[in-house]
Scaffold this motif. Structure first.
Motif, PDB file in Angstrom:
ATOM      1  N   GLY A  29      -1.513  21.940 -19.508  1.00 38.65           N
ATOM      2  CA  GLY A  29      -0.646  20.774 -19.504  1.00 38.65           C
ATOM      3  C   GLY A  29      -1.098  19.793 -18.446  1.00 38.65           C
ATOM      4  O   GLY A  29      -2.198  19.910 -17.894  1.00 38.65           O
ATOM      5  N   LYS A  30      -0.246  18.822 -18.138  1.00 37.85           N
ATOM      6  CA  LYS A  30      -0.547  17.886 -17.057  1.00 37.85           C
ATOM      7  C   LYS A  30      -0.564  18.671 -15.757  1.00 37.85           C
ATOM      8  O   LYS A  30       0.177  19.639 -15.600  1.00 37.85           O
ATOM      9  N   TYR A  31      -1.382  18.240 -14.835  1.00 37.47           N
ATOM     10  CA  TYR A  31      -1.586  19.026 -13.622  1.00 37.47           C
ATOM     11  C   TYR A  31      -1.634  18.141 -12.378  1.00 37.47           C
ATOM     12  O   TYR A  31      -1.801  16.937 -12.452  1.00 37.47           O
ATOM     13  N   ARG A  32      -1.489  18.807 -11.234  1.00 39.80           N
ATOM     14  CA  ARG A  32      -1.764  18.219  -9.919  1.00 39.80           C
ATOM     15  C   ARG A  32      -3.050  18.843  -9.432  1.00 39.80           C
ATOM     16  O   ARG A  32      -3.247  20.056  -9.535  1.00 39.80           O
ATOM     17  N   LEU A  33      -3.929  18.037  -8.899  1.00 42.63           N
ATOM     18  CA  LEU A  33      -5.230  18.502  -8.418  1.00 42.63           C
ATOM     19  C   LEU A  33      -5.137  18.755  -6.913  1.00 42.63           C
ATOM     20  O   LEU A  33      -4.801  17.846  -6.156  1.00 42.63           O
ATOM     21  N   VAL A 158      -4.979  16.625 -19.182  1.00 40.31           N
ATOM     22  CA  VAL A 158      -4.335  17.868 -19.601  1.00 40.31           C
ATOM     23  C   VAL A 158      -5.423  18.928 -19.657  1.00 40.31           C
ATOM     24  O   VAL A 158      -6.461  18.738 -20.295  1.00 40.31           O
ATOM     25  N   TYR A 159      -5.190  20.030 -18.930  1.00 43.08           N
ATOM     26  CA  TYR A 159      -6.189  21.098 -18.912  1.00 43.08           C
ATOM     27  C   TYR A 159      -5.504  22.414 -18.558  1.00 43.08           C
ATOM     28  O   TYR A 159      -4.324  22.440 -18.202  1.00 43.08           O
ATOM     29  N   PHE A 160      -6.247  23.515 -18.631  1.00 39.31           N
ATOM     30  CA  PHE A 160      -5.728  24.836 -18.307  1.00 39.31           C
ATOM     31  C   PHE A 160      -5.502  24.956 -16.800  1.00 39.31           C
ATOM     32  O   PHE A 160      -6.356  24.573 -16.006  1.00 39.31           O
ATOM     33  N   TYR A 161      -4.364  25.507 -16.406  1.00 35.95           N
ATOM     34  CA  TYR A 161      -4.061  25.693 -14.991  1.00 35.95           C
ATOM     35  C   TYR A 161      -4.924  26.802 -14.416  1.00 35.95           C
ATOM     36  O   TYR A 161      -5.323  27.727 -15.112  1.00 35.95           O
ATOM     37  N   ILE A 181     -23.918  20.235  -4.671  1.00 32.66           N
ATOM     38  CA  ILE A 181     -22.614  20.278  -4.014  1.00 32.66           C
ATOM     39  C   ILE A 181     -21.701  21.236  -4.775  1.00 32.66           C
ATOM     40  O   ILE A 181     -21.756  21.321  -6.001  1.00 32.66           O
ATOM     41  N   ALA A 182     -20.884  21.975  -4.026  1.00 29.73           N
ATOM     42  CA  ALA A 182     -19.881  22.868  -4.611  1.00 29.73           C
ATOM     43  C   ALA A 182     -18.513  22.385  -4.159  1.00 29.73           C
ATOM     44  O   ALA A 182     -18.297  22.132  -2.973  1.00 29.73           O
ATOM     45  N   TYR A 183     -17.604  22.256  -5.112  1.00 26.88           N
ATOM     46  CA  TYR A 183     -16.300  21.665  -4.854  1.00 26.88           C
ATOM     47  C   TYR A 183     -15.247  22.525  -5.542  1.00 26.88           C
ATOM     48  O   TYR A 183     -15.275  22.686  -6.758  1.00 26.88           O
ATOM     49  N   GLU A 184     -14.331  23.128  -4.779  1.00 20.33           N
ATOM     50  CA  GLU A 184     -13.321  24.022  -5.326  1.00 20.33           C
ATOM     51  C   GLU A 184     -11.962  23.332  -5.374  1.00 20.33           C
ATOM     52  O   GLU A 184     -11.535  22.729  -4.395  1.00 20.33           O
ATOM     53  N   VAL A 185     -11.313  23.438  -6.535  1.00 22.31           N
ATOM     54  CA  VAL A 185      -9.996  22.833  -6.721  1.00 22.31           C
ATOM     55  C   VAL A 185      -9.067  23.825  -7.409  1.00 22.31           C
ATOM     56  O   VAL A 185      -9.507  24.839  -7.951  1.00 22.31           O
ATOM     57  N   GLU A 186      -7.798  23.485  -7.380  1.00 24.52           N
ATOM     58  CA  GLU A 186      -6.803  24.245  -8.114  1.00 24.52           C
ATOM     59  C   GLU A 186      -5.993  23.254  -8.926  1.00 24.52           C
ATOM     60  O   GLU A 186      -5.584  22.211  -8.410  1.00 24.52           O
ATOM     61  N   LEU A 187      -5.792  23.558 -10.206  1.00 23.80           N
ATOM     62  CA  LEU A 187      -4.950  22.729 -11.066  1.00 23.80           C
ATOM     63  C   LEU A 187      -3.592  23.400 -11.151  1.00 23.80           C
ATOM     64  O   LEU A 187      -3.458  24.482 -11.709  1.00 23.80           O
ATOM     65  N   LEU A 188      -2.585  22.757 -10.554  1.00 24.69           N
ATOM     66  CA  LEU A 188      -1.230  23.306 -10.506  1.00 24.69           C
ATOM     67  C   LEU A 188      -0.319  22.573 -11.470  1.00 24.69           C
ATOM     68  O   LEU A 188      -0.517  21.392 -11.754  1.00 24.69           O
ATOM     69  N   ARG A 189       0.712  23.274 -11.935  1.00 24.22           N
ATOM     70  CA  ARG A 189       1.754  22.610 -12.707  1.00 24.22           C
ATOM     71  C   ARG A 189       2.437  21.585 -11.812  1.00 24.22           C
ATOM     72  O   ARG A 189       2.534  21.808 -10.604  1.00 24.22           O
ATOM     73  N   PRO A 190       2.902  20.474 -12.343  1.00 24.63           N
ATOM     74  CA  PRO A 190       3.475  19.416 -11.492  1.00 24.63           C
ATOM     75  C   PRO A 190       4.609  19.893 -10.591  1.00 24.63           C
ATOM     76  O   PRO A 190       4.823  19.349  -9.523  1.00 24.63           O
ATOM     77  N   TRP A 191       5.340  20.918 -10.993  1.00 27.43           N
ATOM     78  CA  TRP A 191       6.489  21.377 -10.209  1.00 27.43           C
ATOM     79  C   TRP A 191       6.151  22.560  -9.294  1.00 27.43           C
ATOM     80  O   TRP A 191       6.996  23.016  -8.542  1.00 27.43           O
TER      81      TRP A 191
END
Length: 198
Positions: A29-33, A158-161, A181-191
Motif C-alpha cells: 500500500g502507500k508507505y512512509r520511507l 504503492v509497494y510491499f512493506y 553506494i548502498a542505501y537501506e530503507v524501510e517502507l512503513l505503513r502510514p500509521w
C-alpha cells in the motif's frame, strides 16, 4: 415473507459492515520511507565516485544526511546505472533482485527517477548545476539534507512493506566499475511507529 425480508436486511447490513473494515496488515500500500543507513560499498575506496555520507539525528523526528561525495570524472550520460534492490528475507539476510534496473544515460535517468529530490539534494550539497552532466569535484553540505524529502521522487507510491537495500553501481560502457553506494530503507505503513526514532 417477513422472514425473507429480515434475512435480506441482515445480509445487507453484513455487506455494508464488511466494506468498512480497517485492514492494517495488508502486505502492500502507500508507505512512509524511513532511511536506516547509507554507505559506500565495500572495496570501492579508490574509484572515481566516492560517497562519504552518514546519518545525523537532528531531533527526535528529523534525520539528515551529512558529509560529502566526490566525482573524479563528470557524471554524464555516457555512464551506465546498474541498480539492484534487495529485500530483507523473513528467514534473515538480504535477498537480491527485488527490483533490477540497468540503464544507459546514467545522469538523465537518475534525474528522472529522483524527481524533485534531484534539485533539493544538489542544492543542499552546493552542486553548481541542476542539469546533466554534473562536473567533477567534491560536494559537501553545511546544513544537512532532511531524509524525509526523499519521498518526493518518481518511484512507485504503492509497494510491499518491509526493509530494502538499494545497491547502485556506476559503470562505463565496457563494464568498468566507477563507484557504488548502498542505501537501506524501510517502507512503513502510514500509521506505523518508527521505533528507530525512539
Amino acid at each position: 415473507m417477513i422472514l425473507i425480508t429480515f434475512y435480506i436486511f441482515i445480509c445487507f447490513i453484513f455487506v455494508l459492515k464488511a466494506q468498512s473494515i480497517f485492514r492494517p496488515n495488508l502486505p502492500l500500500g502507500k508507505y512512509r520511507l524511513v532511511t536506516n543507513a547509507i554507505r559506500q560499498c565495500d572495496n570501492t575506496q579508490h574509484l572515481p565516485f566516492q560517497v562519504n555520507l552518514y546519518l545525523n539525528k537532528k531531533s527526535s523526528n528529523v534525520t539528515e544526511f551529512r558529509g560529502n561525495f566526490s566525482l573524479g570524472i563528470p557524471m554524464d550520460d555516457s555512464l551506465i546505472l546498474d541498480g539492484n534492490v534487495e529485500s530483507w528475507s523473513l528467514t534473515g539476510g538480504w535477498k537480491p533482485n527485488s527490483i533490477v534496473y540497468v540503464t544507459t544515460n546514467d545522469c538523465t535517468k537518475t534525474k528522472f527517477i529522483a524527481g524533485n529530490v534531484w534539485k533539493s539534494f544538489l542544492k543542499a550539497f552546493n552542486v553548481p548545476t541542476e542539469n546533466c552532466p554534473i562536473p567533477p569535484g567534491t560536494y559537501s553540505t553545511s546544513t544537512g539534507y532532511d531524509t524525509s524529502l526523499l519521498e518526493d521522487n518518481n518511484a512507485p507510491k504503492v509497494y510491499f512493506y518491509g526493509k530494502y537495500k538499494y545497491v547502485g553501481k556506476m559503470k562505463t560502457k565496457d563494464n568498468k566499475l566507477l563507484g557504488c553506494i548502498a542505501y537501506e530503507v524501510e517502507l512503513l505503513r502510514p500509521w506505523e511507529v518508527d521505533f528507530s526514532k525512539n
